[in-house]
Design a protein around this motif. Sequence first.
Motif, PDB file in Angstrom:
ATOM      1  N   LYS A 575       4.348 -13.595  11.026  1.00  0.00           N
ATOM      2  CA  LYS A 575       4.761 -12.220  10.734  1.00  0.00           C
ATOM      3  C   LYS A 575       5.052 -12.044   9.247  1.00  0.00           C
ATOM      4  N   PHE A 576       5.698 -13.028   8.656  1.00  0.00           N
ATOM      5  CA  PHE A 576       6.006 -12.972   7.222  1.00  0.00           C
ATOM      6  C   PHE A 576       4.717 -12.932   6.408  1.00  0.00           C
ATOM      7  N   ALA A 577       3.763 -13.804   6.751  1.00  0.00           N
ATOM      8  CA  ALA A 577       2.502 -13.854   6.015  1.00  0.00           C
ATOM      9  C   ALA A 577       1.747 -12.532   6.131  1.00  0.00           C
ATOM     10  N   GLU A 578       1.730 -11.961   7.346  1.00  0.00           N
ATOM     11  CA  GLU A 578       1.066 -10.668   7.532  1.00  0.00           C
ATOM     12  C   GLU A 578       1.735  -9.576   6.701  1.00  0.00           C
ATOM     13  N   ASP A 579       3.056  -9.599   6.669  1.00  0.00           N
ATOM     14  CA  ASP A 579       3.789  -8.587   5.917  1.00  0.00           C
ATOM     15  C   ASP A 579       3.530  -8.713   4.412  1.00  0.00           C
ATOM     16  N   VAL A 580       3.524  -9.958   3.921  1.00  0.00           N
ATOM     17  CA  VAL A 580       3.289 -10.167   2.491  1.00  0.00           C
ATOM     18  C   VAL A 580       1.870  -9.755   2.112  1.00  0.00           C
ATOM     19  N   LYS A 581       0.898 -10.093   2.952  1.00  0.00           N
ATOM     20  CA  LYS A 581      -0.491  -9.695   2.675  1.00  0.00           C
ATOM     21  C   LYS A 581      -0.624  -8.178   2.674  1.00  0.00           C
ATOM     22  N   GLU A 582       0.042  -7.516   3.630  1.00  0.00           N
ATOM     23  CA  GLU A 582       0.000  -6.055   3.682  1.00  0.00           C
ATOM     24  C   GLU A 582       0.694  -5.454   2.453  1.00  0.00           C
ATOM     25  N   LYS A 583       1.769  -6.078   2.044  1.00  0.00           N
ATOM     26  CA  LYS A 583       2.485  -5.634   0.849  1.00  0.00           C
ATOM     27  C   LYS A 583       1.577  -5.734  -0.389  1.00  0.00           C
ATOM     28  N   ALA A 584       0.871  -6.848  -0.497  1.00  0.00           N
ATOM     29  CA  ALA A 584      -0.037  -7.028  -1.625  1.00  0.00           C
ATOM     30  C   ALA A 584      -1.204  -6.051  -1.545  1.00  0.00           C
ATOM     31  N   LYS A 585      -1.691  -5.804  -0.328  1.00  0.00           N
ATOM     32  CA  LYS A 585      -2.808  -4.870  -0.140  1.00  0.00           C
ATOM     33  C   LYS A 585      -2.433  -3.470  -0.602  1.00  0.00           C
ATOM     34  N   ASN A 586      -1.193  -3.080  -0.339  1.00  0.00           N
ATOM     35  CA  ASN A 586      -0.730  -1.743  -0.712  1.00  0.00           C
ATOM     36  C   ASN A 586      -0.166  -1.675  -2.133  1.00  0.00           C
ATOM     37  N   ASP A 587      -0.138  -2.809  -2.803  1.00  0.00           N
ATOM     38  CA  ASP A 587       0.402  -2.863  -4.165  1.00  0.00           C
ATOM     39  C   ASP A 587      -0.669  -2.383  -5.147  1.00  0.00           C
ATOM     40  N   ASP A 588      -0.864  -1.093  -5.205  1.00  0.00           N
ATOM     41  CA  ASP A 588      -1.866  -0.487  -6.085  1.00  0.00           C
ATOM     42  C   ASP A 588      -1.213  -0.102  -7.401  1.00  0.00           C
TER      43      ASP A 588
END
Length: 775
Positions: A575-588
């Motif tokens: 869950k942490f890894a998914e959240d961090v990846k999503e955070k990076a994906k949305n880090d525009d």
Amino acid sequence: MSTSNFLTIPLRRTDHVELPPAIMAYIEQGYDQHPAMFKDDIAELERLRNSVVSPEVRASSVANLTRYFVQLAFLSSKFPADIKVNFVWYGTLGYAASAPVSHNDLQFERANILYNLGALYSQLGFEENRSTGDGLKRACQGFQFAAGSFAYLKQNVIPEMHTNPPDDMCAATLDVLTYLMLAQAQECFWQKAVLDNIKNSVIARLAHQVSIYYDQALNAAMRTAAIKSEWIHHFTCKKYHFEAAAQYRAAAACLSNGKYGEELARLKAAHDACAQALADAKYVAKAVADDLKGLQAKLKSDYARAEKDNDMIYLAPVPATSALPAIKAASTVEALVPRDVEKPMDALQEKYGPPLFAKLVPFGAHLAASIYADRRDTLVHTLIIAKVDALTSQLHDFLTRLGLPGSLQALERPIGLPPSLTAHVEEIRASGGYVALQSAIEDVRNLSAVDSAIYSAAAEDLHSERKEDDDLRARHGTNSWRRATSLEAGSELYQQLDKLGGLIKAAADSDEVVRQKFREHESTLRLLSKDLKDIEDFLPKDSVAMSIDPDLEHRSSELRQKMNEVSKIEYRRRKFAEDVKEKAKNDDVSEVILQETSRLERLDPFGKIEATQFEKLFTARLKMYDDDKKWVEDETETQTGLLTDIELANMDFSAALAKSRGQMLSDRERALQTLELGYFKYQELLSNLEEGRKFYNDLSRPMTQFQDECKDFVYSRRVEAREVEADLAAQFDRLTLGRTDSPLPAPRAQGLPPSVLSNTNVWSPSHGIQFGRRK
């Protein structure tokens, strides 16, 4: 009236380029703005280029070239050098002068425009009427601007090119052109001093500086293959000519000051220098040879008079030439960089604006966004995700070494599938299972083959061209085949070839490791992709019906609690890894970069936006991941304590189990452990293969671009080779004709119009070099 004892620099030719479609496509692919917004800018850029394709020798052509040059300078802040436009230019100097050179490089276009500006200034100076004081001043200024253009080209534009310059634009050639223009500018000043009847001692110093400039041009010419022998003869002749002229004027000054012995020695030195110049006189333009012969005649007359006067009247000792005081050179000219060339952004504001593509977000800003994305992804992958994966792998390796959870599951479920294994099987099947792994392996293999094929084709092109050049060099001899070797001309391409070859080799090694891992666990991975019933049938059933004693039950319960903690950790980490990846994906970061770009452009509206200007922004922005890095550090400490607890609980469990069942693990325990290990390997392989797919997809674009650059390089080298061979053949024909019919004719001075060679004027006090006037 034009005179003919100077050289001019020929203008470089170019082919028409389809700018609009190429630039519109580049904007559409690489920018977040619609190319239609810049339709007028693109049309104006094309009009500017068309205006300089065939410039005429007049002042308006200077304005056209300068206007296009300053717009190109501004474009460099908006676009990268490789905008997918192949600019084709033809050389003007050397033995392969007509060979085309094509580069997808905006800086190459700028370099050629500035070269032509320098060439145009040289021709404008040449066309001035140098029989008048005002004409000499204008010619002198034109030659100084030409020198400044070539010097600026060498120091400021060529270093920004992403490709090697052709021979007639290399550093040594540009030095030749700079010193030649300075020599001719100084010669104009010297001639003006003669017209104005300036003191002989001053004229001597001016003439000595002319000789120095020609000598510097001659030395630079020896370092490049782009200068033909005609110019080398010209430089040599002029060097000694003005050395003689300087000594002649110094001798006249000695006569005025009563230094009769020194006068005679300087006339002797002038005569010796004149003799050296005459050795090249038959290879230079007639006007240059006539000037020299006029000086020779005057020297002969004055020497006879001075020698007679000294022998009969003065009886002054005559010093040796080596003992004469050196003439101090006096330079009155310099390489003047045209102001609009040196400060193109000021020129845009003052007279060549408005700047084209002003509303286009600078390439530096796009590059900054790309750099930030790379740093963000590297940080997230290396310092967060990779560390979490490493912790989980360490946990799994630890459990496998202890035989967990197989031994616990075998005890708890002597028949049927343990719930945790059932969940793992369903997860594998949902993600495609064994078939998905096979497909991913095949995809990676195909992508690798495509990139490897592109690399091999590019390497073959370079190696073929290199062999061709080596064969031609061996056939014609090193002295005749004077162009740069393949390794020298394509040094950057060969470096890139080695770099890309290393990447492909390392990737291939990694692919083989992944395939080997797949082969080792293939049977287990195939089984885990089947139905639950098939897996249940595979598992041995514990036929030993035994009642669990209270101590074993207690120990197994304690161990199960610890293993449940493992399951919770695995879920939490996923869950942490998914959240961090999503955070990076949305880090525009685009909006923030645009705001910073606007601020920078307000401070300096015409300044070039560089990616380095956003470093502080990057540092501040990446701090949003500090909490995630701290989470990983805390997780490391948590796992260390859990592993200790599990090891202790397993020791108690194993001891209690041994009392009940003996030391030997059952077949069921081993089978369950194999399946659990297979699940972890499945997840690992999926991750490895996805990384492989991404690597080869990312590599495809630069690999294709590299192949295109190799093709362009090989094409231009082959055209150049044909031109050099044709020139060598022509030289051989001329030499053969000279041996059979007549002495070898003097080669035509390169860069001079036919009128120079046919001019029958001889030296006179009103034209060209003047001697004999004393003060």
